[in-house]
Write a protein that holds these residues in place. Structure first.
Motif, short mmCIF file in Angstrom:
data_model
loop_
_atom_site.label_atom_id
_atom_site.label_comp_id
_atom_site.label_asym_id
_atom_site.label_seq_id
_atom_site.Cartn_x
_atom_site.Cartn_y
_atom_site.Cartn_z
N ALA A 148 0.85 -1.20 0.00
CA ALA A 148 0.00 0.00 0.00
C ALA A 148 0.88 1.25 0.00
O ALA A 148 0.62 2.22 0.70
CB ALA A 148 -0.93 -0.01 1.21
N ALA A 154 -0.72 4.72 -0.49
CA ALA A 154 -1.41 5.21 0.70
C ALA A 154 -0.42 5.70 1.74
O ALA A 154 -0.64 6.72 2.40
CB ALA A 154 -2.30 4.12 1.28
N ALA A 175 -8.42 7.33 7.09
CA ALA A 175 -9.65 6.60 6.76
C ALA A 175 -9.93 6.69 5.26
O ALA A 175 -10.31 5.69 4.63
CB ALA A 175 -10.82 7.15 7.56
N ASP A 176 -9.73 7.87 4.69
CA ASP A 176 -9.96 8.04 3.25
C ASP A 176 -9.03 7.14 2.44
O ASP A 176 -9.41 6.63 1.38
CB ASP A 176 -9.72 9.49 2.84
N GLY A 204 -7.92 4.30 3.42
CA GLY A 204 -8.17 2.89 3.73
C GLY A 204 -7.15 2.25 4.65
O GLY A 204 -7.02 1.03 4.69
N VAL A 205 -6.42 3.08 5.43
CA VAL A 205 -5.40 2.52 6.34
C VAL A 205 -5.57 3.05 7.75
O VAL A 205 -4.58 3.35 8.44
CB VAL A 205 -3.98 2.83 5.82
#
Length: 302
Positions: free
Chosen positions: A103, A106, A142-143, A145-146
């Motif tokens: 990721a 991110a 949160a946006d 995804g972590v």
């Protein structure tokens, strides 16, 4: 920056005004044409007509907003600090994250969010700031995804490389001399913003192509506003907005922002009726907090 700075309240930019202002700033017609073409290709603006007769309209597409411009809330917070309305409570806010290589995008985005909010890296994956940015960091994680990769904590006892005094810690973690130099440049430009058109075209010399005939269409005032906005952004964007308690005194950012606010007022008066919304946005931000005579010197008139 020039195009976005000239957007009016109705979301349009007049081609003739754009070319005139860009010329005063030392830009060629070819540079303007290429910029407009790129902005249209990116979906930031739609264009009707060609050249100086064109009308650009700000697109409603995602990501079409101004780039490289400080957020209004960010500017407002700075002026509140200058007015003594945001005292530091002595709390450090720390953030750590461990995002796997799978990721990576991110991870990079979360790091950029932290540094963009003024946090400084202490060591691998650990960032700290005296400002309470936790809600923004959590929302960004949160946006991306972590959210499970983020750890948040606060402390009043921080020692970095043997430095425990808060001001010493700040001097160690943030490039304060470089930030101060940007504000000194902003102050000099803002102080000169009300001078008659003169000098060479380009940064700090808006008005050379005016020919000494005054400013009947307000283009010189607009060009100076764009130059001031660029210098303001150049100073503000890398500034972590540390509380005054952690900064050298006197801190040049305070005087520079006061001078910029005064310059905005003078330039707004000289700009043509219905001028760019840039004036309103910066005026709203700089006037959000009452002036504190001890920390925010009164702007000079004239």
């Amino acid at each position: 920056m020039v195009v976005h700075a000239l957007v009016r309240e109705d979301g349009t930019v007049e081609g003739g005004e754009l070319y005139r202002v860009a010329g005063l700033l030392g830009m060629t017609d070819q540079q303007v044409r290429l910029c407009v073409k790129r902005l249209a290709a990116e979906g930031r603006f739609t264009v009707q007509g060609r050249g100086r007769r064109a009308v650009l309209r700000l697109s409603g597409a995602a990501g079409a907003g101004p780039v490289h411009v400080p957020e209004v809330d960010f500017v407002r917070h700075a002026y509140r600090q200058d007015a003594g309305l945001e005292p530091w409570d002595g709390t450090w806010h720390a953030f750590a994250f461990a995002v796997p290589e799978s990721a990576r995008a991110a991870r990079d985005a979360l790091r950029d969010a932290l540094t963009g909010l003024g946090a400084a890296p202490v060591q691998g994956g650990l960032y700290v700031t005296p400002n309470a940015i936790g809600p923004y960091v959590r929302a960004r994680a949160a946006d991306l995804g972590v959210p499970e990769a983020l750890t948040c904590l606060t402390t009043r006892d921080l020692e970095v490389g043997g430095a425990a005094d808060p001001a010493a810690v700040a001097a160690r973690l943030w490039p304060l001399p470089a930030i101060a130099a940007r504000y000194e440049a902003l102050h000099a430009l803002a102080a000169a913003a009300g001078a008659p058109p003169a000098g060479a075209a380009g940064a700090g010399g808006v008005g050379a192509r005016d020919g000494g005939a005054g400013d009947p269409d307000g283009a010189v005032a607009l060009a100076r506003a764009v130059a001031l906005a660029a210098a303001f952004s150049d100073a503000m964007l890398p500034d972590p907005l540390l509380p005054p308690e952690l900064l050298p005194a006197p801190w040049p950012g305070t005087a520079a922002r006061a001078a910029a606010a005064a310059a905005w007022g003078r330039l707004r008066e000289a700009a043509p009726a219905g001028g760019p919304r840039l004036f309103r946005l910066y005026a709203e931000a700089s006037e959000a907090a009452p002036r504190n005579p001890r920390t925010d010197p009164a702007p000079k008139s004239g």
